[in-house]
Design an enzyme around this catalytic site. Structure first.
Site, mmCIF file in Angstrom:
data_model
loop_
_atom_site.group_PDB
_atom_site.id
_atom_site.type_symbol
_atom_site.label_atom_id
_atom_site.label_comp_id
_atom_site.label_asym_id
_atom_site.label_seq_id
_atom_site.Cartn_x
_atom_site.Cartn_y
_atom_site.Cartn_z
ATOM 1 C CE1 TYR A 143 -4.246 1.725 0.609
ATOM 2 C CE2 TYR A 143 -2.703 3.343 1.475
ATOM 3 C CZ TYR A 143 -3.971 3.026 1.004
ATOM 4 O OH TYR A 143 -4.941 3.986 0.918
ATOM 5 C CG PHE B 278 -7.451 16.460 -24.644
ATOM 6 C CD1 PHE B 278 -7.652 16.081 -25.966
ATOM 7 C CD2 PHE B 278 -7.920 15.629 -23.647
ATOM 8 C CE1 PHE B 278 -8.301 14.899 -26.274
ATOM 9 C CE2 PHE B 278 -8.568 14.439 -23.941
ATOM 10 C CZ PHE B 278 -8.761 14.074 -25.264
ATOM 11 C CG ASP B 279 -11.946 15.977 -24.949
ATOM 12 O OD1 ASP B 279 -10.789 15.645 -24.653
ATOM 13 O OD2 ASP B 279 -12.811 15.165 -25.310
ATOM 14 C CG ASP C 172 -2.224 17.855 -21.552
ATOM 15 O OD1 ASP C 172 -1.738 16.713 -21.469
ATOM 16 O OD2 ASP C 172 -3.398 18.063 -21.884
ATOM 17 C CB ALA D 125 -0.814 13.035 -23.394
ATOM 18 C CE LYS E 17 -3.800 10.142 -24.564
ATOM 19 N NZ LYS E 17 -4.632 10.242 -23.358
ATOM 20 C CG HIS F 122 -17.003 13.811 -27.289
ATOM 21 N ND1 HIS F 122 -16.771 14.807 -26.361
ATOM 22 C CD2 HIS F 122 -15.925 12.993 -27.230
ATOM 23 C CE1 HIS F 122 -15.605 14.590 -25.791
ATOM 24 N NE2 HIS F 122 -15.064 13.500 -26.297
HETATM 25 N N1 F0G Z 1 -4.329 15.564 -22.429
HETATM 26 C C1 F0G Z 1 -4.249 15.195 -23.706
HETATM 27 C C2 F0G Z 1 -3.459 16.008 -24.664
HETATM 28 C C3 F0G Z 1 -4.921 14.045 -24.137
HETATM 29 O O1 F0G Z 1 -4.831 13.703 -25.425
HETATM 30 C C4 F0G Z 1 -5.648 13.288 -23.201
HETATM 31 C C5 F0G Z 1 -6.370 12.100 -23.607
HETATM 32 C C6 F0G Z 1 -5.697 13.711 -21.867
HETATM 33 C C7 F0G Z 1 -5.014 14.855 -21.523
HETATM 34 C C8 F0G Z 1 -6.461 12.952 -20.826
HETATM 35 O O2 F0G Z 1 -5.832 11.783 -20.504
HETATM 36 O O3 F0G Z 1 -7.414 9.964 -21.192
HETATM 37 O O4 F0G Z 1 -5.530 9.536 -19.625
HETATM 38 O O5 F0G Z 1 -7.464 10.834 -18.888
HETATM 39 N N2 F0G Z 1 -6.593 11.806 -24.787
HETATM 40 C C9 F0G Z 1 -7.216 10.609 -25.299
HETATM 41 C C10 F0G Z 1 -7.371 10.740 -26.781
HETATM 42 C C11 F0G Z 1 -8.453 10.199 -24.612
HETATM 43 O O6 F0G Z 1 -8.039 9.894 -27.379
HETATM 44 O O7 F0G Z 1 -6.781 11.653 -27.379
HETATM 45 P P1 F0G Z 1 -6.607 10.458 -20.038
#
Ligand code: F0G
Length: 458
Positions: free
Chosen positions: A72, A124-125, A215, A217, A258, A450
């Site tokens: 843990y 990002f969304d 950010d 990823a 990613k 979406h």
């Molecule tokens: N930031 C970016 C640039 C992303 O592309 C994503 C996720 C996230 C943050 C959020 O990360 O999914 O681990 O919670 N992108 C995926 C996509 C879902 O299909 O582009 P997460």
């Protein structure tokens, strides 16, 4: 002759994928309310919905899974991950989270409050969702070139420094907790940010006392583009470039699904001890204790190994060249793809693809549905559905670009699969003039609609 590129791996295990008939797909997509997220994966032949969590782990990552320490607190797996982050990204502090948006949730719980403004390059969304959920506003400061899919610019993810400084100058500084730079910039087409731009954003933000958050990823793909496109970096290793990139950030959020090539995982990297302490409290509340934060020990091990593999030039070179291969095939059919092709996906300009579907009828979504029916290939809309409604007026927001994104999972598909995708889209392109109506919404959520939206044909 110059030798062509080829993958830096060979295949040891395979997974069957199923083909289907057009009649079956027509039935399935209708049952899914024309939302591709509602399809079952066995109704999909080639899944380009996302490159997130869909990569193939290496034998070394799988062997790390067996070495996971599930204690843990204070697990050796935590320290393995900590060391990898320290070595590759040079962040002193870190918090594991179960994925990227969880990292956003934890960090923004400390930094963002109602009425705040958060500038950045096409957030990002989920990032935008976490900002707007806190009644703050995301301001897009991406360079104008990013919004023209035909302009060949090497760093279309760049932040426009004038737009950014306008935000800094015209608002009370205490209302701007941070700027978020997304590397590579997913929303504008997997486009990279140059080292020069990262440096300038940092310098400008420091002048105003504003934190810079990456950010991250797809940070390794961004580093690859810096190496191959930016003068002065051609002889540097990816790992050297990554270190310099992150020297221009105060903190980072990471979706490890990613560029760390794991199926689940994320983290926050930080330099400031006080910020780390504050974020730790939210991490414990939302994610779990600070030495596991929503991850199993085995997953932290695989992630640590993935960070090393994901920052190898040979891996990145074959990955990004596969994306380019698909892009070139599509271009050879005259299909309007966003150029230059990005790191993780091909983006098709749906407004140029279909020129007679009204924007109120979700042009890119219509293309995603047509491609699925044609071939069983699943892609995703990055357009009006994803843009959500304006939080104040509740009107649809129409983004400048309506894109169909075909994201390529890491180390999963061969170029034959890419060829299949290209021909499938070419078939839809050939009959594009016969398609003049799209879809309307019958049900939608308030935020991130979406994922669950239900549609019917107009
Ligand atoms: N930031 C970016 C640039 C992303 O592309 C994503 C996720 C996230 C943050 C959020 O990360 O999914 O681990 O919670 N992108 C995926 C996509 C879902 O299909 O582009 P997460």
């Amino acid at each position: 002759m110059k030798l062509p590129y080829a993958e830096n791996h060979k295949i040891k295990m395979v997974e069957s994928i199923k083909r289907s008939t057009r009649t079956e797909r027509e039935k399935w997509i209708k049952e899914a309310n024309f939302n591709l997220f509602n399809l079952r994966s066995d109704q999909v032949y080639i899944d380009l919905l996302t490159d997130s969590g869909t990569g193939a782990m290496s034998n070394k990552q799988w062997s790390e899974m067996m070495l996971g320490d599930e204690s843990y607190a204070g697990a050796s797996s935590y320290y393995k991950m900590k060391n990898a982050i320290k070595e590759i990204l040079e962040f002193e502090y870190f918090l594991p989270t179960h994925q990227g948006r969880a990292a956003e949730n934890v960090l923004f719980s400390v930094l963002v409050k109602e009425g705040d403004l958060v500038p950045g390059n096409s957030h990002f969304d989920t990032t935008k969702g976490h900002i707007e959920f806190r009644k703050a506003r995301a301001i897009d400061c991406t360079i104008d070139e990013a919004f023209d899919t035909t302009i060949e610019h090497p760093f279309k993810g760049n932040v426009d420094l004038n737009k950014l400084e306008e935000v800094y100058k015209n608002n009370p500084i205490e209302k701007i907790p941070m700027v978020i730079v997304t590397v590579t910039c997913n929303s504008s087409g997997g486009q990279p940010v140059s080292m020069q731009n990262l440096k300038e954003v940092y310098q400008l933000s420091k002048k105003y006392g504003i934190k810079v958050i990456f950010d991250s990823a797809r940070f390794a793909e961004n580093a690859y583009f810096i190496k191959v496109r930016e003068k002065g970096y051609e002889n540097k290793s990816i790992k050297e470039i990554v270190k310099e990139m992150f020297s221009y950030a105060d903190a980072m959020t990471m979706s490890s699904k990613k560029d760390a090539i794991v199926n689940m995982g994320g983290f926050i990297g930080l330099r400031d001890k006080e910020l780390f302490r504050k974020a730790s409290m939210f991490n414990i509340m939302f994610e779990g204790y600070i030495t596991y934060g929503g991850m199993s020990g085995r997953d932290m091990n695989a992630l640590a190994q993935g960070l090393y593999e994901g920052t190898e030039f040979d891996f990145l070179d074959s990955r990004i060249k596969q994306v380019e291969f698909l892009g070139d095939r599509l271009k050879s059919f005259g299909i309007p793809v966003l150029v230059p092709t990005g790191g993780h996906a091909i983006f098709v300009d749906a407004k140029k693809f279909f020129n007679n579907i009204p924007k109120e009828q979700y042009i890119a979504q219509t293309l995603a549905i047509e491609l699925y029916i044609e071939s069983g290939v699943r892609a995703v809309e990055i357009g009006t559905l994803m843009a959500d409604r304006d939080p104040v007026t509740r009107e649809n927001r129409y983004p400048e670009l309506e894109l169909l994104r075909m994201a390529i999972p890491r180390r999963v598909y061969t170029n034959n699969h890419m060829d299949y995708v290209a021909v499938a889209l070419a078939n839809v392109y050939e009959r594009r003039n016969k398609i003049s109506t799209g879809f309307k919404i019958i049900k939608e959520a308030q935020i991130l609609r979406h994922f669950t939206v239900e549609l019917e044909r107009v």
